[in-house]
Enzyme design. Sequence first.
Site, PDB file in Angstrom:
ATOM      1  N   LYS A  81       0.828  -1.208   0.000  1.00 19.38           N
ATOM      2  CA  LYS A  81       0.000   0.000   0.000  1.00 19.38           C
ATOM      3  C   LYS A  81       0.870   1.269   0.000  1.00 19.38           C
ATOM      4  O   LYS A  81       0.646   2.180  -0.787  1.00 19.38           O
ATOM      5  CB  LYS A  81      -0.949   0.001   1.225  1.00 19.38           C
ATOM      6  CG  LYS A  81      -1.928  -1.178   1.190  1.00 19.38           C
ATOM      7  CD  LYS A  81      -2.893  -1.174   2.350  1.00 19.38           C
ATOM      8  CE  LYS A  81      -2.249  -1.481   3.689  1.00 19.38           C
ATOM      9  NZ  LYS A  81      -1.629  -2.825   3.766  1.00 19.38           N
ATOM     10  N   THR A  82       1.870   1.296   0.895  1.00 25.00           N
ATOM     11  CA  THR A  82       2.767   2.458   0.949  1.00 25.00           C
ATOM     12  C   THR A  82       3.530   2.599  -0.364  1.00 25.00           C
ATOM     13  O   THR A  82       3.695   3.698  -0.903  1.00 25.00           O
ATOM     14  CB  THR A  82       3.771   2.292   2.112  1.00 25.00           C
ATOM     15  OG1 THR A  82       3.031   1.993   3.293  1.00 25.00           O
ATOM     16  CG2 THR A  82       4.611   3.526   2.311  1.00 25.00           C
ATOM     17  N   ASP A 126      -1.308   6.646   6.376  1.00 24.48           N
ATOM     18  CA  ASP A 126      -1.349   5.219   6.675  1.00 24.48           C
ATOM     19  C   ASP A 126      -2.261   5.025   7.883  1.00 24.48           C
ATOM     20  O   ASP A 126      -2.433   5.956   8.682  1.00 24.48           O
ATOM     21  CB  ASP A 126       0.087   4.750   6.993  1.00 24.48           C
ATOM     22  CG  ASP A 126       0.225   3.243   6.827  1.00 24.48           C
ATOM     23  OD1 ASP A 126      -0.736   2.590   6.386  1.00 24.48           O
ATOM     24  OD2 ASP A 126       1.311   2.722   7.154  1.00 24.48           O
ATOM     25  N   THR A 175      -5.719  -1.462   6.961  1.00 17.07           N
ATOM     26  CA  THR A 175      -5.715  -2.923   6.897  1.00 17.07           C
ATOM     27  C   THR A 175      -7.143  -3.454   6.880  1.00 17.07           C
ATOM     28  O   THR A 175      -7.376  -4.578   6.478  1.00 17.07           O
ATOM     29  CB  THR A 175      -4.972  -3.501   8.113  1.00 17.07           C
ATOM     30  OG1 THR A 175      -5.396  -2.784   9.272  1.00 17.07           O
ATOM     31  CG2 THR A 175      -3.488  -3.371   7.948  1.00 17.07           C
ATOM     32  N   ARG A 234       6.502  -8.205   1.548  1.00 16.91           N
ATOM     33  CA  ARG A 234       7.415  -7.767   2.613  1.00 16.91           C
ATOM     34  C   ARG A 234       8.047  -8.974   3.298  1.00 16.91           C
ATOM     35  O   ARG A 234       9.226  -8.947   3.651  1.00 16.91           O
ATOM     36  CB  ARG A 234       6.705  -6.902   3.638  1.00 16.91           C
ATOM     37  CG  ARG A 234       7.685  -6.419   4.706  1.00 16.91           C
ATOM     38  CD  ARG A 234       7.038  -5.566   5.762  1.00 16.91           C
ATOM     39  NE  ARG A 234       6.644  -4.282   5.240  1.00 16.91           N
ATOM     40  CZ  ARG A 234       5.548  -3.632   5.618  1.00 16.91           C
ATOM     41  NH1 ARG A 234       4.748  -4.166   6.508  1.00 16.91           N
ATOM     42  NH2 ARG A 234       5.268  -2.459   5.114  1.00 16.91           N
TER      43      ARG A 234
HETATM   44  P1  ADP Z   1       2.075  -1.949   3.172  1.00 17.70           P
HETATM   45  O1  ADP Z   1       2.112  -0.463   3.101  1.00 17.70           O
HETATM   46  O2  ADP Z   1       0.891  -2.547   2.468  1.00 17.70           O
HETATM   47  O3  ADP Z   1       2.240  -2.493   4.553  1.00 17.70           O
HETATM   48  P2  ADP Z   1       4.580  -1.741   1.740  1.00 17.70           P
HETATM   49  O4  ADP Z   1       4.199  -0.878   0.597  1.00 17.70           O
HETATM   50  O5  ADP Z   1       5.346  -1.117   2.848  1.00 17.70           O
HETATM   51  O6  ADP Z   1       3.307  -2.506   2.336  1.00 17.70           O
HETATM   52  O7  ADP Z   1       5.379  -2.966   1.118  1.00 17.70           O
HETATM   53  C1  ADP Z   1       6.266  -3.729   1.850  1.00 17.70           C
HETATM   54  C2  ADP Z   1       7.506  -4.040   1.046  1.00 17.70           C
HETATM   55  O8  ADP Z   1       7.185  -5.083   0.141  1.00 17.70           O
HETATM   56  C3  ADP Z   1       7.988  -2.872   0.196  1.00 17.70           C
HETATM   57  O9  ADP Z   1       9.051  -2.218   0.787  1.00 17.70           O
HETATM   58  C4  ADP Z   1       8.464  -3.482  -1.063  1.00 17.70           C
HETATM   59  O10 ADP Z   1       9.845  -3.721  -0.964  1.00 17.70           O
HETATM   60  C5  ADP Z   1       7.768  -4.814  -1.129  1.00 17.70           C
HETATM   61  N1  ADP Z   1       6.678  -4.808  -2.091  1.00 17.70           N
HETATM   62  C6  ADP Z   1       5.376  -4.572  -1.821  1.00 17.70           C
HETATM   63  N2  ADP Z   1       4.631  -4.743  -2.917  1.00 17.70           N
HETATM   64  C7  ADP Z   1       5.488  -5.090  -3.900  1.00 17.70           C
HETATM   65  C8  ADP Z   1       5.295  -5.423  -5.277  1.00 17.70           C
HETATM   66  N3  ADP Z   1       4.079  -5.448  -5.828  1.00 17.70           N
HETATM   67  N4  ADP Z   1       6.375  -5.722  -6.001  1.00 17.70           N
HETATM   68  C9  ADP Z   1       7.585  -5.747  -5.431  1.00 17.70           C
HETATM   69  N5  ADP Z   1       7.835  -5.468  -4.128  1.00 17.70           N
HETATM   70  C10 ADP Z   1       6.790  -5.138  -3.374  1.00 17.70           C
END
Ligand code: ADP
Length: 352
Positions: A81-82, A126, A175, A234
């Site tokens: 998401k981030t 977030d 979430t 992640r």
């Molecule tokens: P969330 O915000 O949903 O908790 P993040 O955006 O922080 O998740 O993603 C976590 C990590 O996973 C990121 O730092 C990135 O390295 C990896 N990641 C997430 N989605 C992808 C994707 N579609 N392709 C490659 N790496 C990804």
Amino acid sequence: MARKPHVDEGAPAGGRVRLVAPDAPEDAAGADVLGLRPTRLGDFVGQTELKGRLSVYVEAALRRGDALDHVLLHGPPGLGKTTLARILAAEMGVAIHETSGPAIEHKGMLAGLLTGLGEGDVLFIDEIHRLSPAVEESLYAAMEDGRIDLPVGEGSRARTMQFTLPRFTLVAATTRTALLTAPLRERFPIVEELTFYADDELAEVAARTAARLGCPATEDGALEIGRRSRGTPRVTNNLVRRIRDFVEVDEGTRIDRAAADRGLSALGIDRAGLDEADRRILRCILEQFGGGPVGIDAIAATLSMPRDTLEDVYEPFLLQRGFLVRTPRGRRAQPKAAEHLGLEGPGQPRLL
Ligand code: ADP
């Protein structure tokens, strides 16, 4: 001209940090020091249909010379998401300002953030479900009418001043959409859900990360990691980093299937991708509650685990893989869970 994205790091997510927890940051500061985060839509693995839709919205907004509509992204932690919020800002060629629901303590802080935005910028919030009601209410007018009302002065001279805001895009992440109030949810023209990734998509993430870390993975090595990553990129990245440690200490140079398996087993990740905490949850339901149905609070109390962590981090994957089901009376372990743990299955449901 596109401006360089500017990142204000928000408060790091709280809670216990486990090695492979999808909510564990990628390093102590939560920053992407290794450059593992994809920075453009084309590098973002998986979520194909969602990416397709977002690229249309971006392109349309760019053609109109408009800001992108407000976007709500929801799904379990660690699914991107981030990353997507940053990508949207990069694709739009605007700056991103990052914060989180609990970090915006009062209306004044929100006003400070909003009035500090440049034309068309992205504000990323977030954990939007953790905004206080007062802050949430101020956000409504900001999202809809591009203004924010702020009390100025004190006592008898107190009055409200209205600030007109630059056009901006709110990208919010949560979430669980169920925790959002209806008025907030309805103010997002774009609502997208991120779902767990397929094994081969995570294998691609694993292969890329391994290559970037200078310890390449073979095809079957990457696939083994992908299969055991709880559907979460992640987790994939964290696993690759730990497995690389094992490989390097063994003086190996690449992650093949055997090395991946050795590392994963040493980390307590079984063949279904479950870790010790997942197994404890299933064992608890099977052994202490006869397989269920049992309420989430009872499980959380028995395991001394915060209910939120249980619901946000662990349960979605156990549900998705069919180890658990949700019933109106609580969670029930499925026969697959007992089989997997080598325990006797849940008994036949009593008819009473
Ligand atoms: P969330 O915000 O949903 O908790 P993040 O955006 O922080 O998740 O993603 C976590 C990590 O996973 C990121 O730092 C990135 O390295 C990896 N990641 C997430 N989605 C992808 C994707 N579609 N392709 C490659 N790496 C990804």
